[in-house]
Structure formats: C-alpha cells, structure tokens
Design an enzyme around this catalytic site. Structure first.
Site, PDB file in Angstrom:
ATOM      1  CE1 TYR A  31      -4.687   6.073  -1.018  1.00 50.10           C
ATOM      2  CE2 TYR A  31      -6.953   6.633  -0.488  1.00 50.10           C
ATOM      3  CZ  TYR A  31      -5.716   6.150  -0.106  1.00 50.10           C
ATOM      4  OH  TYR A  31      -5.513   5.728   1.181  1.00 50.10           O
ATOM      5  CE1 TYR A  60      -4.487   1.026   0.986  1.00 50.32           C
ATOM      6  CE2 TYR A  60      -3.206   2.929   1.672  1.00 50.32           C
ATOM      7  CZ  TYR A  60      -4.420   2.354   1.353  1.00 50.32           C
ATOM      8  OH  TYR A  60      -5.559   3.115   1.409  1.00 50.32           O
TER       9      TYR A  60
END
Lengths: 172, 418
Positions: free
Chosen positions: B346, B296
C-alpha cells in the site's frame, strides 16, 4: 467548550465552532434543527458556514422532522475503534430525510448518517440488524452524551409501513 | 451546479515525462524511519534515471502526518532545493503532484522534481485506521461520523459500494475478481507482499470486515517508500531510461459537496464521472486507446467504480467489466499488473504509477532473466503469464492511472511510451 465521553472516545466542540455547538446543543434538547439559507431557502446538512447552493452566509436554524428512508448502509463486523470492539456487528445508516428529498435536483437529499439503534437507543442487536436495509423507514432518536451534546441515531419507525423485504447485501 | 470550463491545455501534452522511478521493499516491519525509507526510494529513483543530487532541484511529498519532510531528505541526499512542497493527502495525491510538478517547472521555479511518499503503514500509522489513529479525540466536524464507528476508509466507503450493488445488481463474486486478478499479477512480481494467487471463493469466504467488504476485498498494510522523478521531455532523452511521456493529468477532482459527498447523489457515482471531462480531452484519446490501467485498489470496489465512471464500460456494468478478464495479463486492458494495493503493497497510489512507467519502458521487473549486456537491465520477456514468470504487457503504448482518495475525490494521469 462542550466535552463528553462516548464509547471510550473523548468528544469536544470548541467555543469557536458555533455551527456545531448550536447543532449538537439542539440535539441535546431533543430537537433536530438544521440551517436554512435566508436567501434561497434550502436546508443543508451537515452544519456548515455557507449555503452549498447559493453561497449565502446567512441562515436560520429550523426544526426538521427526524424521519426518512435508508438510502444505503455499511455493516461493521471488525471494529477499528476500541469502544466498538464488543458492539459488532453494528450498522451505519445513510438516511434520506423526507424533508427536501429530491431537491434541488433529483439526486440530492439531506442524507443524515447514524447507527441503527433499538427503541431504547442502544446499538441494534444482530437480529434487528438483519431486518433493516435500503428502503427501511427510520426515525431519529437522541442519545445524550453531556450537557450541550447529544448524538442523533436511527431507529426503525414503528408508525410507518416497512418494506416487506428491505434490500440487504445479497450473500447472507 | 453549473459545469466549469476546463478547456484542455493541449499545449502541455507530451512536454513532460517521468524519467525515474524507485521504491523500497514492501514489508511489515521496516525497522527504520520514514526518513530512511524515503532516502532509500529516492536514491533508487535517481539511480534509475541516472541523475545525481546536483541534477535534482525540486521535491514534493504528501502524507497524513505519517511521513517525513522534503528538507530532511534533500539534506540527507545532498540535494539543494529550488522548490519543495509537502502537502497533506493520501490516495489521488500522486497524480495531482505530478501535475503540480509540471506546473512548478513550467513556471520556472525548478527543473527536475522528485515526488515521494514514505510510510510505515503497518508498523507505525496503520492505514486500516487501528491503533493510535483510532483513539484520537473527536472534535467538531468529525462528530458527524467518528462516534458512529464510521471512521476507517472501508467504513466510510461502504455505503457507496453497497448502493452500487443495489442500483445495478453488482454481485460480490464479480467484484471479488478484482482481487483474484491482482493476486495473479502479484505472483509475477518478486517485490509483491502477497504473491499467492487467490480464488473468488477465497475472497467470499474470508471474514467480513465491513459489509460489503471481506478481508480480501481490502488492501494490504505495508511499510514502504516510493519515488518518481518528473522533468521536461526534452531533457528526458539525455537520461538513462526511455521516458514515460505525460499526456494529461487531472488532480483531486471532486464531486459536489466534497465535505460529505453523500449529499449529492447518485452516491454510487464517483469522482471519475467528473475527471473524464478533463482527462480524455486533455490527453486527446478515448478509453479504447488505453492499453493498461492502474485503477486504485484500496478495495476491490474502488477499481470497479472508477473504471466504470471513467467510461471503460457503461455505467452500471463495472461488475461485468472486472469479472470479464479484460483486466488480466493477456487480456485486452490489464489493470494493476504489479498486484497493486491489494497484493503488492500500500503506497497511496505511487506503486501503480511506477508500474505503468516500467510497463511503458517495456522493462517491468518480473521473473524474466536480465539481458547481461543491457545498461538498463533490460529483461528478456517471454510474455508467458504463468506464476513466477513474465508480467510485461505486449505492445504497451498508453497507460492510465485512476487515483482514488474517496468516492468523492480522485485524480488521473495518462502516459505514453517515450
């Protein structure tokens, strides 16, 4: 209900939130008090509803010395909240209190968050910020927002020896 | 704090699979509701799997009150639900929900679950925290952080990042390599929002947002929806795509003191330190077995901290790891081959799972030409990792996703080629 305005933010604590009401109420009286477990005796931060070490729900509010050492920090150059737009750069300190440092395990400490402020309690100037980093000794000061609500901040502790070069972000 | 027994449920290993993935475009200014975005992404995932609405009966989603609800989407798409669950949450929810979907199916509640995340992260509720979110009233527990201008994700995480530099001598230039490498990967991804490769100097000379984070250390804010479909592996083989089999999952694992994780140090240690006790035994593998990672990248630092605490390198050597080139396409273990949150868009973790599923199918959607005779639009990959060319990793067998909510909370998903 305790309410107040600070840097354009509307702050409030509901009457049911007795832990935060009490904590910020003491701050408003210029006292830093934290909850001490009536069973194992450890002090906790931030205010909570039980003891993180023994799950006991009973506690007393004890006076804790508002002094410690900067454990880490962030330095904001681009404000997200409107009220901070003209306050950048400002520093967010994570401070290890001297009280209970390294207990109950070596990795633990009461780590109290707050901005760096000058001796008058205003957010620190860029010059002052450059003198503060990991290892700096700081003391707590309160800024009163309203009756029953003051926020704790951190100022350089002029009564303690400071590291010659506190650790700062390497590329400045 | 005493260790909790997490005896591996190895009996679930390989029993479930991700059989379909889909997304919208990654834009700033979607011009549509999160509801419309979600149906778009889910329909793409259904088409990808070759499933119609009558073959899906479960739905899950997560959001920070910035999305839409499963019943609305199911209604739009004509899906009759036997199970749904919309939960609060951001990063690290995607992997956790995959595990919960397996649990729902295992419990006999439903058979096939769509998981989605829909967000106008630029044009409505901005992920960086600016706009409406930043002017909400501050109540109770939030009084211990928000009044200090300690509010956005970057602001919240910065003391952890800073302390890692202090503890281990990690340098800004090392960490900047995460952005450099992900930007290279994005230049091989037609979907990516930012496709232009950047250099270490570009990162370090971009304006400071919140020390130690420069602008280019931070992810992009985009509008998009993403979806994936989970079902039993036995069912997966009747479907259109080669399945990505699930070896293990760990969901929202927390450090002690999840209320304010700084209370329990070392603060430069993240939840991966605890996740690794679950994920490796459950998957029955070691870090050496992993061919690609999806660590991430809300920020450059989050990728590094996780890879380190999961054990891909020794503690404190994350800076060396990310700067070494291991994570590059063509390197030993590429990370976020789509460009991830720093460059593609995102999504709170979903696009990194989607990318790994496509990698495991050996059919990532890069610039290579599609074989016109293929029913699954199989691309003819060149494995030449130049700009605007191939980003398929050769011989991918095992992928790992390393999901991040914050330093104190994370999730993980290990998949293998079906």
């Amino acid at each position: 209900m305790v309410i107040g305005d600070y840097l354009g933010m509307s702050l409030s604590i509901s009457d049911m939130d007795t832990e935060n009401l009490t904590y910020f109420g003491y701050c408003s009286d210029g006292e830093f008090r934290l909850q001490k477990c009536l069973d194992c005796g450890f002090i906790r931060y931030p205010p909570g509803t039980a003891c993180p070490w023994c799950s006991n729900r009973t506690f007393e509010w004890v006076v804790v010395e508002g002094q410690g050492e900067v454990h880490s920090y962030g330095e904001v150059h681009h404000a997200v909240q409107k009220g901070f737009g003209e306050k950048v750069p400002y520093m967010i300190l994570v401070v290890d209190l001297d009280t209970q440092k390294g207990e109950p395990t070596e990795y633990e400490a009461l780590r109290v968050v707050g901005n760096l402020v000058d001796e008058k309690g205003s957010l620190a100037s860029p010059t002052l910020i450059k003198n503060v980093g990991i290892g700096s000794r700081v003391r707590m000061v309160f800024n009163k927002v309203s009756d029953g609500l003051a926020l704790p901040f951190w100022a350089l502790d002029e009564n303690r020896e400071q590291p010659t070069t506190p650790w700062r972000y390497p590329e400045e | 704090m005493t260790d909790i027994d997490t005896t591996p449920p190895a009996y679930l290993r390989d029993k479930y699979a991700i059989v379909g993935v889909g997304e919208t475009s990654y834009t700033r200014g979607s011009g549509m509701t999160t509801r419309a975005l979600a149906t778009w992404a889910i329909k793409n995932a259904m088409d990808d799997a070759g499933l119609n609405s009558s073959e899906i009966d479960g739905m899950m989603s997560y959001s920070g009150n910035d999305s839409t609800a499963s019943p609305l989407i199911a209604g739009d798409l004509g899906i009759r639900l036997n199970f749904y669950m919309d939960v609060m949450g951001g990063g690290s929810s995607s992997e956790a929900l995959v595990g919960l979907a397996m649990g729902a199916i295992e419990a006999g509640m439903c058979n096939t679950v769509v998981i989605f995340r829909s967000m106008n992260g630029y044009s409505q509720v901005r992920i960086g925290g600016t706009g409406a979110r930043a002017s909400q009233p501050v109540q109770g527990d939030a009084l211990h952080n928000v009044p200090y201008g300690w509010f956005s994700a970057g602001q919240n995480f910065s003391p952890s990042f800073m302390r890692h530099m202090y503890d281990y001598g990690t340098t800004p230039a090392q960490v900047a390599m995460v952005k450099v490498i992900h930007s290279e990967h994005a230049s091989r991804n037609p979907k990516a929002y930012y496709k232009t490769p950047v250099t270490v100097d570009d990162v370090l000379s971009s304006r400071m947002i919140c020390k130690p984070l420069h602008l280019l250390d931070c992810c992009v804010e985009t509008d998009n929806a993403t979806a994936l479909i989970v079902t039993r592996a036995t069912r997966a083989y009747d479907l259109r795509q080669k399945p990505a089999r699930i070896l293990a999952v760990a969901g929202r694992v927390c450090k002690p003191r999840s209320d304010m994780h700084f209370q329990h140090g070392p603060i430069s240690t993240v939840a991966g330190h605890y996740i690794k006790e679950i994920i490796w035994p459950n998957a029955g593998i070691t870090p050496d077995d992993v061919d690609i990672t999806g660590a991430y990248d809300a920020f450059t630092f989050t990728t590094m901290l996780q890879l380190e605490d999961y054990g891909f390198c020794d503690k404190g050597e994350g800076g060396d790891y990310v700067a070494s080139g291991i994570m590059r396409l063509g390197g030993k273990r590429p990370n976020n081959t789509s460009g991830g949150h720093l460059c593609e868009g995102y999504t709170h973790g979903m696009n990194m799972i989607i990318e790994n599923v496509r990698q495991l199918r050996e059919n990532v959607d890069d610039y290579c030409p599609i074989n016109s005779g293929s029913s699954t639009e199989q691309r003819m990959h060149t494995y030449n990792y130049a700009e605007q060319s191939c980003r398929q990793v050769k011989d991918v067998n095992i992928s790992m996703n390393l999901g991040w909510a914050m330093p104190g909370t994370g999730s993980s998903l290990v998949m293998r080629k079906g």
